[in-house]
Motif scaffolding. Sequence first.
Motif, mmCIF file in Angstrom:
data_model
loop_
_atom_site.group_PDB
_atom_site.id
_atom_site.type_symbol
_atom_site.label_atom_id
_atom_site.label_comp_id
_atom_site.label_asym_id
_atom_site.label_seq_id
_atom_site.Cartn_x
_atom_site.Cartn_y
_atom_site.Cartn_z
ATOM 1 N N HIS A 70 0.827 -1.200 0.000
ATOM 2 C CA HIS A 70 0.000 0.000 0.000
ATOM 3 C C HIS A 70 0.867 1.258 0.000
ATOM 4 N N ALA A 71 1.897 1.286 0.833
ATOM 5 C CA ALA A 71 2.802 2.438 0.866
ATOM 6 C C ALA A 71 3.502 2.614 -0.479
ATOM 7 N N ASP A 72 3.944 1.507 -1.083
ATOM 8 C CA ASP A 72 4.595 1.586 -2.393
ATOM 9 C C ASP A 72 3.646 2.159 -3.436
ATOM 10 N N ALA A 73 2.383 1.737 -3.390
ATOM 11 C CA ALA A 73 1.404 2.236 -4.345
ATOM 12 C C ALA A 73 1.181 3.734 -4.169
ATOM 13 N N LEU A 74 1.119 4.193 -2.927
ATOM 14 C CA LEU A 74 0.917 5.618 -2.671
ATOM 15 C C LEU A 74 2.079 6.443 -3.207
ATOM 16 N N PHE A 75 3.296 5.958 -3.012
ATOM 17 C CA PHE A 75 4.458 6.658 -3.560
ATOM 18 C C PHE A 75 4.387 6.699 -5.087
ATOM 19 N N ASP A 76 4.065 5.570 -5.688
ATOM 20 C CA ASP A 76 3.984 5.505 -7.151
ATOM 21 C C ASP A 76 2.906 6.425 -7.698
ATOM 22 N N LEU A 77 1.734 6.395 -7.078
ATOM 23 C CA LEU A 77 0.630 7.235 -7.557
ATOM 24 C C LEU A 77 0.961 8.715 -7.397
ATOM 25 N N GLY A 78 1.592 9.068 -6.290
ATOM 26 C CA GLY A 78 1.983 10.460 -6.103
ATOM 27 C C GLY A 78 2.931 10.925 -7.186
ATOM 28 N N ARG A 79 3.901 10.068 -7.514
ATOM 29 C CA ARG A 79 4.863 10.426 -8.563
ATOM 30 C C ARG A 79 4.187 10.505 -9.933
#
Length: 236
Positions: A70-79
């Motif tokens: 979930h944290a990885d997805a949030l970082f990816d989506l933000g970028r």
Amino acid sequence: MPEKTQHWTESLFDSVYALYKTAREYQLAHRATQLLAAQAEFDRHKPHEGRITLERHAAGHGHPVMKEPHADALFDLGRIHGDAASEMHRRYEEAALLFASGAAWAVRSVQLGHTPPTVTFQTDQYERPVQHRLSITGLTNYVGAELLNTSYELLVHRLSASDRAVHLAEQRNLADHEAGEFHDAVDTAMGIADSAFSYGLLAQKAVNFVLLEPRRAHEREIALARAAARTDQPTP
């Protein structure tokens, strides 16, 4: 049936209007990407602490890796959304400046007595249209001239701030006051797209104003031609 030929006054206005619609599409797209980027900001979310284990490929080496998906997805989506918002802002700014400068070019062309059927741009080495100058003068009898000039001055102010920011960014070892000036200039320049779009809308109204007399002249020509045609008809 053969396609009806537009008078140059109508095709010229349609050309300016097409530039407006183009800028408007990018404006809406930019706002949408801004919203997505804001929603994807990491601080707005509480990452779930659940983890997964990634086993190495059979041909690989090393120990299994623990991941927080979930944290990885949030970082990816933000970028991803942040990059999209930046790209759409660039495209919106370009389209808005083309709209504004194209409308200004149309006004100046009509003022000079020209009859262009469309807005014409030169292209750069990449075949991209190069914007015209933005200024409009000589609208002494136009009720919207003062508002148009105020909008133009604001746009020029923002463009000057952009140039200043670029200049400061190229310098080394900025003093504290120069660093502050740089950030202020960047903030001011961020409004170029909206200012260009607003100025374009006012310039588009000015296009309508300068086309009033050519349109009336065209209507008189049509009326005279119809009258002459009726006169030439044989008497029964």
